[in-house]
Write an enzyme that holds these catalytic residues in place. Structure first.
Site, mmCIF file in Angstrom:
data_model
loop_
_atom_site.group_PDB
_atom_site.id
_atom_site.type_symbol
_atom_site.label_atom_id
_atom_site.label_comp_id
_atom_site.label_asym_id
_atom_site.label_seq_id
_atom_site.Cartn_x
_atom_site.Cartn_y
_atom_site.Cartn_z
ATOM 1 N N SER A 94 7.304 -27.633 5.664
ATOM 2 C CA SER A 94 6.618 -26.250 6.619
ATOM 3 C C SER A 94 5.949 -27.088 7.863
ATOM 4 O O SER A 94 5.657 -28.197 7.931
ATOM 5 C CB SER A 94 5.259 -25.756 5.651
HETATM 6 N N1 SAH Z 1 4.841 -27.172 0.358
HETATM 7 C C1 SAH Z 1 5.846 -27.572 0.605
HETATM 8 C C2 SAH Z 1 6.905 -26.412 1.608
HETATM 9 C C3 SAH Z 1 8.055 -26.402 1.098
HETATM 10 S S1 SAH Z 1 9.246 -24.741 1.386
HETATM 11 C C4 SAH Z 1 6.157 -28.817 1.715
HETATM 12 O O1 SAH Z 1 4.864 -29.302 2.055
HETATM 13 O O2 SAH Z 1 6.992 -29.305 2.108
HETATM 14 C C5 SAH Z 1 8.908 -23.825 -0.166
HETATM 15 C C6 SAH Z 1 9.361 -24.496 -1.540
HETATM 16 O O3 SAH Z 1 9.317 -23.571 -2.606
HETATM 17 C C7 SAH Z 1 10.874 -24.970 -1.526
HETATM 18 O O4 SAH Z 1 11.127 -26.184 -1.866
HETATM 19 C C8 SAH Z 1 11.552 -23.958 -2.555
HETATM 20 O O5 SAH Z 1 12.546 -24.710 -3.420
HETATM 21 C C9 SAH Z 1 10.412 -23.667 -3.387
HETATM 22 N N2 SAH Z 1 10.425 -22.377 -4.384
HETATM 23 C C10 SAH Z 1 10.974 -21.187 -4.170
HETATM 24 N N3 SAH Z 1 10.987 -20.297 -5.230
HETATM 25 C C11 SAH Z 1 10.120 -20.946 -6.050
HETATM 26 C C12 SAH Z 1 9.882 -20.904 -7.407
HETATM 27 N N4 SAH Z 1 9.956 -19.745 -7.838
HETATM 28 N N5 SAH Z 1 9.121 -21.672 -7.971
HETATM 29 C C13 SAH Z 1 8.829 -22.979 -7.643
HETATM 30 N N6 SAH Z 1 9.175 -23.533 -6.278
HETATM 31 C C14 SAH Z 1 9.767 -22.150 -5.548
#
Ligand code: SAH
Length: 214
Positions: A64
């Site tokens: 993000s």
């Molecule tokens: N907090 C992260 C943001 C990653 S983007 C950072 O600092 O990099 C959001 C993430 O949510 C992705 O990696 C995606 O694979 C995950 N995601 C999507 N659906 C999900 C679910 N049902 N359970 C767990 N993770 C999920």
């Protein structure tokens, strides 16, 4: 991986930018100085690690924007020692910011490749004490509940009932809500076992929170 004076200088500039954009919680800004964001990006993007942009981290997912991470963290109103559940570990950057602020972090990621990569950086490189899980965020972590705070870092089509159940009374859930390109940032406070108060903090854009695709 190295963290040089140059990287630290770039982080100071990023922190000033976050301040100008409205981030006020000094503990959040301090954590942004502590955590080397370039460790979470592939080497090719190292130079851009401290610009306020989102990046691909593999498996079609993104790390993000720094502002989004800072904003969501600020909304949580964290206190040291609290138990925090994060849905969507992704790169592990947000996880590391939370750990650095002295809370106990449980984080779930549904992409195995990202889970493995994040575990390496968070636990082995930065030696932070987060509990990382490969699984489905819609289920939360029944065995570790209840949580003081829950943070969803992917766009949720609705508020999962399980996550509300796993929140303590007085606890806060921060969740970007909406299944299109844009989500509304919501802060939901559990004021009793059955009552919630919801605040809206404007539009953001996240990758979708996916269901049952593991
Ligand atoms: N907090 C992260 C943001 C990653 S983007 C950072 O600092 O990099 C959001 C993430 O949510 C992705 O990696 C995606 O694979 C995950 N995601 C999507 N659906 C999900 C679910 N049902 N359970 C767990 N993770 C999920």
């Amino acid at each position: 991986m190295q963290d040089t004076f140059k990287h630290k200088g770039l982080r100071k500039l990023l922190i000033e930018e976050l301040r100008l954009k409205g981030i006020k919680d000094e503990r959040v800004l301090d954590a942004f100085f502590e955590v080397p964001r370039h460790f979470f990006l592939d080497l090719a993007f190292e130079k851009q690690a401290y610009s306020n942009t989102a990046f691909q981290i593999g498996a079609g997912q993104t790390i993000s924007h720094p502002f989004t991470v800072a904003f969501q963290t600020e909304l949580l109103k964290l206190n040291k020692g609290e138990k925090v559940l994060e849905i969507g570990t992704g790169s592990g950057f947000q996880t590391s910011i939370l750990c650095t602020m002295g809370v106990k972090v449980f984080s779930i990621e549904r992409q195995r490749e990202l889970f493995i990569k994040a575990k390496k950086i968070v636990a082995e490189v930065l030696k932070l004490n987060a509990k990382l899980f490969y699984g489905d965020g819609y289920k939360g972590r029944v065995v570790d509940a209840p949580f003081d705070k829950i943070l969803v870092t992917c766009g949720a089509p609705y508020v999962p009932e399980t996550l509300l159940e796993q929140l303590k009374v007085g606890g806060i859930l921060v969740i970007p809500l909406g299944d299109g390109d844009v989500q509304a940032m919501k802060r939901i406070t559990k004021i009793s076992a059955t009552e919630y108060q919801t605040e809206d903090f404007g539009d953001f854009s996240f990758v979708p929170m996916l269901e049952n695709t593991k």
